[in-house]
Design an enzyme around this catalytic site. Sequence first.
Site, mmCIF file in Angstrom:
data_model
loop_
_atom_site.group_PDB
_atom_site.id
_atom_site.type_symbol
_atom_site.label_atom_id
_atom_site.label_comp_id
_atom_site.label_asym_id
_atom_site.label_seq_id
_atom_site.Cartn_x
_atom_site.Cartn_y
_atom_site.Cartn_z
ATOM 1 N N GLY A 127 0.749 -1.119 -0.191
ATOM 2 C CA GLY A 127 -0.104 0.028 -0.226
ATOM 3 C C GLY A 127 1.124 1.213 0.019
ATOM 4 N N SER A 223 5.178 -5.251 -3.043
ATOM 5 C CA SER A 223 4.624 -3.792 -3.190
ATOM 6 C C SER A 223 5.411 -3.092 -2.203
ATOM 7 C CB SER A 223 3.075 -3.791 -3.343
ATOM 8 O OG SER A 223 2.792 -2.419 -3.978
ATOM 9 N N TYR A 224 4.484 -2.358 -1.442
ATOM 10 C CA TYR A 224 5.176 -1.331 -0.461
ATOM 11 C C TYR A 224 5.627 -2.238 0.642
ATOM 12 C CZ TYR A 224 6.138 2.457 2.352
ATOM 13 O OH TYR A 224 6.949 3.312 3.243
ATOM 14 N N ASP A 408 4.258 -6.692 -14.828
ATOM 15 C CA ASP A 408 3.783 -5.566 -13.973
ATOM 16 C C ASP A 408 4.423 -4.034 -14.517
ATOM 17 O OD1 ASP A 408 2.790 -3.846 -12.001
ATOM 18 O OD2 ASP A 408 4.391 -4.762 -10.668
ATOM 19 N N HIS A 460 1.696 -7.738 -10.982
ATOM 20 C CA HIS A 460 1.965 -7.083 -9.757
ATOM 21 C C HIS A 460 1.812 -8.199 -8.686
ATOM 22 C CE1 HIS A 460 3.178 -3.906 -7.094
ATOM 23 N NE2 HIS A 460 1.921 -4.115 -6.370
#
Length: 509
Positions: A127, A223-224, A408, A460
């Site tokens: 996120g 991701s984050y 991605d 992703h």
Amino acid sequence: MKKKLSLYAFLLNLSLLVLLPYSKATQADKLQDLILSKSSQKPPVTLSWAEEDALKTHSSAYVASQEGQKEADKIVALPGQPYGVNFDQYSGYVTVDPEAGRALFYYFVESSYNPSTKPLVLWLNGGPGCSSLGYGAFEELGPFRINSDGKTLYRNKYAWNVVANVLFLESPAGVGFSYSNTISDYEHSGDKSTAKDAYVFLINWLERFPEYKTRDFYITGESYAGHYVPQLAYTILVNNKFSQQNINLKGIAIGNAWIDDVTSLKGIYDYIWTHALSSDQTHELIEKYCDFTSENVSAICANATRTAFEENGNIDPYNIYAPLCQDSSLKNGSTGSVSNDFDPCSDYYGEAYLNRPEVQLALHAKPTNWTHCSDIINWNDSPASILPVIKYLIDSDIGLWIYSGDTDSVVPVTSSRYSINTLKLPIQVPWRPWYSGNEVGGYVVKYNGVTFVTVRGAGHLVPSWQPSRTLTLIFSFLHGSLPPTSPWKGFCGTWKPIGITPLSNWEVE
């Protein structure tokens, strides 16, 4: 005073404006929001905070009695789950700050094969502010996927609990079912507080499940979580030195991970050009007029970067070759099997399922208006680069894998390669293909301290788009060996079939 945005923040805003054609907060949206909130001031990353906190507070770290909690957290059955579930499931809350009333929600699935011999794997979504339950557990690597009716489940035959006991954590407070009774907590979220709370969660969860205290432990995420996972690993290693709470951390694996602002941003523009999503003329302007480390944005650079994404058209940036969700309504039919044809409307099925009262009751969750990503969290600290933490982890001699789905464009394979190349690590095993079943699953190169793996045809959310290949990858990671070098050849011997499903029903001789 309004904060001035740096170049990388301005350009990242443009790069992440290519969103799916519906109004939902996604991991890409939350990453965009975070980078835009950063000012042009980029303070150097220091590694002192966790060590200082450990020295100050380890003797008084919050550890509560967990007597009876494990039994209370056991899930009898999830609504709509298929027949023949052969593993135990648990979910509930672990308090991380009793004064603030802050508690984190978890979902835990034991391995479907010999759980007492399997390691413990923690999964974190990114996120910041997105759910490991909605994404990781029910769309990616968990034991179930949600049917298009939003009411029933079907088995994921490539679930990671085939090879491990898997723990999903919704973090920080304010994400998913996790909460705080102190509203100001949501205004003071950040990398440091998230790592601290996740650590307190873990030491209390291990009190609740003491049989896992000495088990090999791995942290994974995407991701984050390229920030979350290394920082939590660092926090664990530091606290292992100064406290009596020893967590048996063996390694980390991060997928399509946001690691370094400058190299990640450059990687985005190079990726979309090399994948025929932007023109030669536009890319030449970006190469000539955009300096990704500068604080000032020229008009030519701003126009070129904007044009680069206008040239993409209406595609899914998470997987540039995937179909878009055309009909978000719930259907009466069911999918019934996991394949490489991941349903692009799965977010809608998940939100419907996890907001059903009977589902929240079965999960032991507080009645909640559940969403994939939180809009109530204000992020306060995020270093421009996590590379100093990764260097510390390399020196600590734990396993460190970075993997990347190669379709991605949000955090593309080029971003991962540029970030790793910054470390200038010696190569131990040169670049080569690896196999899952009879096909090339991707490519791998082993550096001194870091293994980099690509997953062919994955977006992703890597386990969503290539579940079989990802299971091969995670099996290899947990066994400390590179993925297979040839079709059906393992790293510890020859693959031996014990069923009809590739890998999830295969074992190593």
